[in-house]
Motif scaffolding. Structure first.
Motif, PDB file in Angstrom:
ATOM      1  N   ASP A  62       7.525 -11.832  -9.236  1.00 54.55           N
ATOM      2  CA  ASP A  62       7.441 -10.425  -8.877  1.00 54.55           C
ATOM      3  C   ASP A  62       7.076 -10.350  -7.405  1.00 54.55           C
ATOM      4  N   THR A  63       7.645  -9.419  -6.711  1.00 54.50           N
ATOM      5  CA  THR A  63       7.460  -9.318  -5.266  1.00 54.50           C
ATOM      6  C   THR A  63       5.991  -9.127  -4.909  1.00 54.50           C
ATOM      7  N   THR A  65       3.374  -7.730  -2.810  1.00 53.77           N
ATOM      8  CA  THR A  65       3.403  -6.623  -1.856  1.00 53.77           C
ATOM      9  C   THR A  65       2.692  -6.944  -0.541  1.00 53.77           C
ATOM     10  N   GLN A  66       1.703  -7.845  -0.567  1.00 51.34           N
ATOM     11  CA  GLN A  66       1.011  -8.185   0.667  1.00 51.34           C
ATOM     12  C   GLN A  66       1.866  -9.070   1.571  1.00 51.34           C
ATOM     13  N   TRP A  68       5.574  -8.996   1.387  1.00 53.07           N
ATOM     14  CA  TRP A  68       6.959  -8.532   1.454  1.00 53.07           C
ATOM     15  C   TRP A  68       6.991  -7.019   1.557  1.00 53.07           C
ATOM     16  N   HIS A  69       7.823  -6.499   2.454  1.00 51.17           N
ATOM     17  CA  HIS A  69       7.874  -5.052   2.657  1.00 51.17           C
ATOM     18  C   HIS A  69       9.220  -4.451   2.276  1.00 51.17           C
ATOM     19  N   SER A  73      12.349  -6.081  -6.245  1.00 52.75           N
ATOM     20  CA  SER A  73      11.283  -6.195  -7.244  1.00 52.75           C
ATOM     21  C   SER A  73      10.980  -7.653  -7.583  1.00 52.75           C
TER      22      SER A  73
END
Length: 188
Positions: A62-63, A65-66, A68-69, A73
């Motif tokens: 799962d991507t 978030t810290q 990858w921007h 998903s």
């Protein structure tokens, strides 16, 4: 070397900063290695007789978030150790989008081949800016170093670079392990 799959992935939770905005970079010659725009793989190969890539693991995740921007998903994650004459020098972590994997299926089939050779030999891969990280004691990366018989007595440093292939992103992060830092700092 005791690397078990339940500890994969190893590189989660690293905080990255723009190299141009970071005020406390390490001293030379490590600073030069961190900020070098050229292929780290090629540079490492000049320092040894035998260069090896040890695949620690690869899978869909799962991507994070810290790290990858983008809107994806899920990402393809690959983590490896780069070894010089049998000694782990660099931990490397690569994040690749599904769309890029469809266009460049060889990225999912690298195995123990170095990614750097592909990135710097294909003019369609465009290198972006370099980010850096400063990893303190107690982090998973320091635990990995200790499992490699390289306990950390000082913070670790790493670099991260964004690449694009026909507008499709790929991120490569590289952390210099204690053995590399000792050898690099011995250059002076």
């Amino acid at each position: 070397m005791n690397l078990s799959s339940p500890t994969f992935p190893f590189g989660n939770g690293i905080h990255w900063f723009s190299a141009s905005a970071h005020t406390k970079l390490p001293q030379e010659p490590l600073k030069d290695w961190l900020l070098s725009p050229s292929s780290l793989t090629q540079r490492l190969k000049t320092r040894c007789s035998t260069f090896e890539v040890l695949l620690l693991g690869e899978q869909w995740i799962d991507t994070p978030t810290q790290e990858w921007h983008g809107a994806e998903s899920q990402l393809w994650l690959r983590e490896v150790l780069l070894r010089l004459d049998g000694v782990p020098w660099v931990f490397a972590r690569t994040l690749i989008t599904p769309a890029l994997l469809q266009q460049q299926q060889q990225l999912e089939q690298l195995g123990n081949r170095p990614l750097g050779e592909l990135l710097y030999s294909d003019n369609h891969f465009i290198a972006g800016e370099i980010d850096v990280c400063h990893i303190e004691q107690g982090s998973p990366m320091c635990t990995l170093a200790a499992s490699l018989a390289q306990p950390t007595s000082a913070p670790l440093w790493g670099r991260r670079r964004h690449f694009s292939y026909q507008q499709l992103p790929l991120v490569v992060a590289e952390v210099f392990l204690p053995a590399a830092v000792l050898a690099i700092n011995a250059e002076t």
